[in-house]
Design a protein around this motif. Structure first.
Motif, short mmCIF file in Angstrom:
data_model
loop_
_atom_site.label_atom_id
_atom_site.label_comp_id
_atom_site.label_asym_id
_atom_site.label_seq_id
_atom_site.Cartn_x
_atom_site.Cartn_y
_atom_site.Cartn_z
N CYS A 39 0.82 -1.22 0.00
CA CYS A 39 0.00 0.00 0.00
C CYS A 39 0.85 1.27 0.00
O CYS A 39 0.59 2.22 -0.74
CB CYS A 39 -0.93 0.02 1.21
SG CYS A 39 -1.93 -1.48 1.41
N HIS A 72 0.46 4.96 -1.76
CA HIS A 72 -0.46 5.76 -0.97
C HIS A 72 0.21 6.32 0.29
O HIS A 72 1.13 5.73 0.84
CB HIS A 72 -1.66 4.90 -0.54
CG HIS A 72 -2.47 4.37 -1.68
ND1 HIS A 72 -3.43 5.12 -2.33
CD2 HIS A 72 -2.48 3.15 -2.27
CE1 HIS A 72 -3.99 4.39 -3.29
NE2 HIS A 72 -3.43 3.19 -3.26
N ALA A 106 -5.60 13.05 -5.21
CA ALA A 106 -6.80 12.21 -5.06
C ALA A 106 -6.42 10.77 -4.75
O ALA A 106 -5.37 10.28 -5.18
CB ALA A 106 -7.61 12.27 -6.35
N ASP A 107 -7.27 10.11 -3.99
CA ASP A 107 -7.10 8.70 -3.63
C ASP A 107 -5.87 8.46 -2.76
O ASP A 107 -5.33 7.36 -2.73
CB ASP A 107 -7.04 7.82 -4.88
CG ASP A 107 -8.28 7.95 -5.75
OD1 ASP A 107 -9.39 7.98 -5.20
OD2 ASP A 107 -8.13 8.05 -6.98
N LEU A 108 -5.43 9.51 -2.06
CA LEU A 108 -4.28 9.42 -1.15
C LEU A 108 -3.00 8.99 -1.87
O LEU A 108 -2.10 8.39 -1.29
CB LEU A 108 -4.57 8.46 0.01
CG LEU A 108 -5.46 8.98 1.16
CD1 LEU A 108 -6.89 9.17 0.69
CD2 LEU A 108 -5.41 8.03 2.34
N LEU A 109 -2.89 9.27 -3.14
CA LEU A 109 -1.71 8.89 -3.90
C LEU A 109 -0.53 9.80 -3.61
O LEU A 109 -0.70 10.97 -3.26
CB LEU A 109 -2.02 8.91 -5.40
CG LEU A 109 -3.00 7.84 -5.89
CD1 LEU A 109 -3.33 8.07 -7.37
CD2 LEU A 109 -2.44 6.44 -5.69
N GLU A 143 0.40 12.10 -9.08
CA GLU A 143 -0.63 11.79 -10.07
C GLU A 143 -0.35 10.40 -10.65
O GLU A 143 0.80 9.94 -10.68
CB GLU A 143 -0.60 12.84 -11.18
CG GLU A 143 -1.03 14.22 -10.73
CD GLU A 143 -2.51 14.34 -10.43
OE1 GLU A 143 -3.25 13.34 -10.61
OE2 GLU A 143 -2.93 15.43 -10.00
N PRO A 144 -1.40 9.70 -11.15
CA PRO A 144 -1.25 8.28 -11.52
C PRO A 144 -0.09 7.98 -12.47
O PRO A 144 0.73 7.10 -12.20
CB PRO A 144 -2.60 7.95 -12.16
CG PRO A 144 -3.56 8.84 -11.43
CD PRO A 144 -2.81 10.13 -11.22
N GLN A 200 -4.29 -1.43 -11.15
CA GLN A 200 -3.21 -1.01 -10.25
C GLN A 200 -3.10 -1.89 -9.01
O GLN A 200 -2.03 -1.98 -8.40
CB GLN A 200 -3.39 0.46 -9.83
CG GLN A 200 -4.62 0.75 -9.00
CD GLN A 200 -5.85 1.08 -9.84
OE1 GLN A 200 -6.05 0.50 -10.90
NE2 GLN A 200 -6.65 2.03 -9.37
N HIS A 201 -4.16 -2.55 -8.63
CA HIS A 201 -4.13 -3.45 -7.48
C HIS A 201 -4.03 -4.92 -7.90
O HIS A 201 -4.09 -5.81 -7.06
CB HIS A 201 -5.37 -3.24 -6.61
CG HIS A 201 -5.40 -1.90 -5.94
ND1 HIS A 201 -6.57 -1.19 -5.75
CD2 HIS A 201 -4.40 -1.11 -5.45
CE1 HIS A 201 -6.29 -0.04 -5.16
NE2 HIS A 201 -4.98 0.03 -4.97
#
Length: 341
Positions: free
Chosen positions: A33, A37, A63-66, A69-70, A148-149
């Motif tokens: 994780c 994150h 966003a999403d506790l990242l 950026e993706p 991603q997971h």
């Protein structure tokens, strides 16, 4: 020089490099994780387990506790590092990458020389996918194609939800299983020599069906309105129903009843270097004159891209194999299977 979002790479993967589940990372024990994150976007120290903690990118929290950026977050590990597959621009590892390399919208990230927007999938691009309708206002992201997971049963963690629902691309590791779509000779094998493609259903290509989610018009069985040709996997007969687009599933090399559309399994077998094909027998034309091999998307294109237009593979059949081919030109790719010209 490549721009990385952080001077600190996500080295935590090193600690569990040999613990991959079912041949791919980001599942099971390799899904950590804290690699991606952060709870409060405030930590300035690493953890006592799991390896060094990646630095937080400027501009957060995201966003999403990242941690970034993706795309930038993915490329922290997957660009310019040797502990993970380098999927962007020049290769930091020594293997010939099966998928080649992505490029980027230059407004977001500088490209390496030769890796331009025309040459493959372009991160952050808002363009509509050729042959389809897919586009995104935030631009193309790694997670548009990969989970991603992780999905342990899905080759390369390719998505099988949303628009990809029902589009399984299964795989076997170490020992081939002809009921699976892909064969990896070892876990986490990313080199071109380590992966081949089975054909559990001789009328279909699971890989092609997955690509068709975005590039819809380029795929289909013989006889489909968008494809031309005959249905049933027997190939065209004369010019009665000519092909409109190159088949990606149900036509075998050399399996045509006339000479109108000449593809030759003898020619294909004569090449020392061959493009990838599917085969229901798991032969892929090693030393056997097998007429069950079938071209699909990966026969002509690198899935991420390379330095050739459209990620094409210019393979003459001799020479040293690189991600662009073995030193040939576009015509040589056609002549892997066809004798005209």
């Amino acid at each position: 020089m490549k721009r990385l979002i952080s001077l600190v790479a996500v080295l935590g993967l090193i600690a569990f490099a040999g613990v991959a589940v079912a041949g791919d990372y980001h599942v099971g024990a390799t899904l950590i994780c804290s690699d991606c994150h952060v709870m409060h976007y405030s930590n300035s120290h690493g953890y006592t387990v799991g390896g060094p903690t990646p630095a937080l990118a400027a501009g957060g929290p995201f966003a999403d506790l990242l941690r970034a950026e993706p795309n930038d977050l993915c490329l922290t590990c997957h660009d310019g590092q040797t502990f993970a597959p380098d999927v962007f621009g020049n290769n930091s590892n020594t293997n010939v990458r099966l998928a080649g390399a992505l490029n980027a919208d230059p407004l977001h990230r500088a490209n390496d020389v030769g890796y331009d927007g025309i040459n493959g999938h372009t991160l952050w691009s808002t363009a509509t996918a050729p042959g389809g309708t897919f586009s995104t206002t935030v631009g193309l992201e790694c997670v548009n194609c990969h989970a991603q997971h992780g999905i342990a049963t899905q080759y390369r963690n390719l998505l099988n939800r949303g628009a990809f629902t029902g589009k399984a691309v299964t795989y076997a590791v170490s020992t081939n299983d002809l009921t699976k779509d892909v064969f990896e000779r070892a876990a986490n094998a990313y080199s071109v020599v380590d992966v081949d493609y089975n054909e559990p259903d001789v009328t279909k290509s699971a890989y092609g069906n997955w690509c068709a989610t975005c590039h819809t018009n380029f795929h289909g069985a013989g006889g489909s309105a968008n494809m031309g040709g005959l249905s049933g996997g027997t190939g065209p007969t004369g010019n009665a129903n000519p092909w409109l687009r190159h088949p990606t599933s149900d036509v075998n090399i050399g399996n045509t009843p006339t000479t109108t559309y000449i593809s030759s399994i003898t020619v294909f077998n004569s090449r020392t270097n061959r493009v990838k094909v599917m085969d229901s027998q798991g032969l892929w034309n090693g030393t056997t004159a097998d007429n069950t091999v079938t071209p699909s998307c990966f026969s002509c294109h690198k899935s991420h891209g390379n330095k050739n237009a459209f990620g094409l593979i210019y393979m003459t059949g001799t020479g040293t194999v690189a991600e662009e081919g073995d030193g040939g030109i576009l015509k040589d790719l056609c002549k892997q299977c066809h004798v005209q010209g």
